[in-house]
Write a protein that holds these residues in place. Structure first.
Motif, PDB file in Angstrom:
ATOM      1  N   LEU A  57      15.802   6.968   2.533  1.00 23.11           N
ATOM      2  CA  LEU A  57      16.744   6.677   1.639  1.00 23.11           C
ATOM      3  C   LEU A  57      17.417   7.822   1.112  1.00 23.11           C
ATOM      4  O   LEU A  57      16.911   8.706   0.636  1.00 23.11           O
ATOM      5  CB  LEU A  57      15.796   5.889   0.440  1.00 23.11           C
ATOM      6  N   ILE A  80      24.352   3.504  -1.267  1.00 25.52           N
ATOM      7  CA  ILE A  80      23.010   3.506  -0.712  1.00 25.52           C
ATOM      8  C   ILE A  80      22.835   3.720   0.707  1.00 25.52           C
ATOM      9  O   ILE A  80      23.333   2.966   1.592  1.00 25.52           O
ATOM     10  CB  ILE A  80      22.423   2.332  -1.022  1.00 25.52           C
ATOM     11  N   TYR A  82      20.706   4.209   4.287  1.00 22.05           N
ATOM     12  CA  TYR A  82      19.467   3.922   4.978  1.00 22.05           C
ATOM     13  C   TYR A  82      19.448   4.793   6.421  1.00 22.05           C
ATOM     14  O   TYR A  82      20.538   4.336   7.262  1.00 22.05           O
ATOM     15  CB  TYR A  82      19.378   2.606   5.129  1.00 22.05           C
ATOM     16  N   VAL A 145      11.246   0.976  -4.960  1.00 20.91           N
ATOM     17  CA  VAL A 145      12.620   0.733  -4.609  1.00 20.91           C
ATOM     18  C   VAL A 145      12.886  -0.472  -5.545  1.00 20.91           C
ATOM     19  O   VAL A 145      12.406  -1.270  -5.473  1.00 20.91           O
ATOM     20  CB  VAL A 145      12.915   0.726  -3.372  1.00 20.91           C
ATOM     21  N   GLN A 164      10.910   5.611  -4.317  1.00 15.69           N
ATOM     22  CA  GLN A 164      12.351   6.192  -4.551  1.00 15.69           C
ATOM     23  C   GLN A 164      11.967   7.498  -5.587  1.00 15.69           C
ATOM     24  O   GLN A 164      11.051   7.466  -6.247  1.00 15.69           O
ATOM     25  CB  GLN A 164      13.015   5.287  -4.997  1.00 15.69           C
ATOM     26  N   PRO A 166      14.438   9.109  -7.942  1.00 13.36           N
ATOM     27  CA  PRO A 166      15.752   9.367  -8.570  1.00 13.36           C
ATOM     28  C   PRO A 166      15.947  10.418  -9.386  1.00 13.36           C
ATOM     29  O   PRO A 166      14.808  10.864 -10.342  1.00 13.36           O
ATOM     30  CB  PRO A 166      15.880   7.930  -9.517  1.00 13.36           C
ATOM     31  N   VAL A 183      19.256   9.721  -5.632  1.00 17.86           N
ATOM     32  CA  VAL A 183      18.061   8.993  -5.114  1.00 17.86           C
ATOM     33  C   VAL A 183      17.454   9.171  -3.635  1.00 17.86           C
ATOM     34  O   VAL A 183      18.446   9.028  -2.660  1.00 17.86           O
ATOM     35  CB  VAL A 183      18.081   7.493  -5.309  1.00 17.86           C
ATOM     36  N   GLY A 185      14.129   8.899  -0.785  1.00 18.83           N
ATOM     37  CA  GLY A 185      12.948   8.162  -0.543  1.00 18.83           C
ATOM     38  C   GLY A 185      12.823   7.611   0.609  1.00 18.83           C
ATOM     39  O   GLY A 185      13.209   7.984   1.719  1.00 18.83           O
ATOM     40  N   VAL A 187      12.445   3.391   2.724  1.00 18.90           N
ATOM     41  CA  VAL A 187      12.343   2.093   2.740  1.00 18.90           C
ATOM     42  C   VAL A 187      12.001   1.335   3.744  1.00 18.90           C
ATOM     43  O   VAL A 187      12.129   1.904   4.978  1.00 18.90           O
ATOM     44  CB  VAL A 187      13.929   1.341   2.250  1.00 18.90           C
TER      45      VAL A 187
END
Length: 200
Positions: A57, A80, A82, A145, A164, A166, A183, A185, A187
């Motif tokens: 992420l 966002i 991915y 998330v 996540q 942030p 942010v 992370g 997912v």
């Protein structure tokens, strides 16, 4: 002289069988009570869910105007991403990257101080296919998330979870409040029941 004779009462074959059956039934019942209780079969171990995709992420959200104790709601824009996706389930090995442009609403809660976001995003996968998603949730350090669902395109209907981190962007912290977060992370995209994304 008088003779008395004892007469045997005649018993039907069915009655004799019933009389013999009573002790046998009692014996069987006692045996059943004395027998150890059969142990229940162990429940079948249900296989853990496997995600369609696991991705890194990398996101940015911006608030306009900046959120603060004076401004509780603002427009959200940003993206966002991915990235570097892989497919543990084998459902979508061709999907490796997508960046959703997002817009929606950002909110600030005072007690405790909480930033949250809600909105929609549209992006293009590395395959050229367009996809969209819905997102809603808090931006908390090390928190799950925000809830996300793929609403169209490849893997439509999949739910997304993960972890996540942030961080308020230094260039977005102003005297008026916080204007944006970076942010990072990991997912996972799940076709049904969601599992632990950290397991992959």
């Amino acid at each position: 002289m008088t003779f008395s004779a004892k007469t045997k009462s005649k018993m039907s074959p069915l009655s004799r069988l019933a009389r013999r059956s009573v002790p046998a039934a009692a014996l069987l019942a006692g045996t059943a009570l004395a027998a150890p209780t059969a142990q229940a079969e162990p429940a079948a171990v249900r296989a853990a869910p496997v995600p369609d995709l696991v991705c890194r992420l990398d996101a940015e959200v911006n608030f306009s105007p900046p959120l603060s104790v004076r401004v509780k709601e603002a427009e959200v824009t940003g993206h966002i991403g991915y990235l570097d996706c892989r497919s543990p389930s084998g459902a979508a090995p061709e999907l490796t990257d997508i960046v959703f442009g997002v817009d929606g609403t950002g909110r600030f809660g005072v007690l405790p101080p909480t930033f949250s976001v809600e909105g929609n995003g549209v992006g293009t996968w590395n395959t050229g296919e367009v996809g969209s998603l819905y997102f809603k949730g808090d931006l908390k350090q090390g928190s799950p998330v925000p809830d996300r669902t793929v609403t169209s395109g490849p893997l439509a209907g999949d739910g997304i979870n993960g972890l996540q981190i942030p961080t308020p962007r230094l260039d977005k912290i102003t005297p008026d409040g916080v204007a944006g977060f970076d942010v990072i992370g990991q997912v996972c995209f799940w076709p049904g029941e969601k599992g632990r994304c950290t397991a992959f």
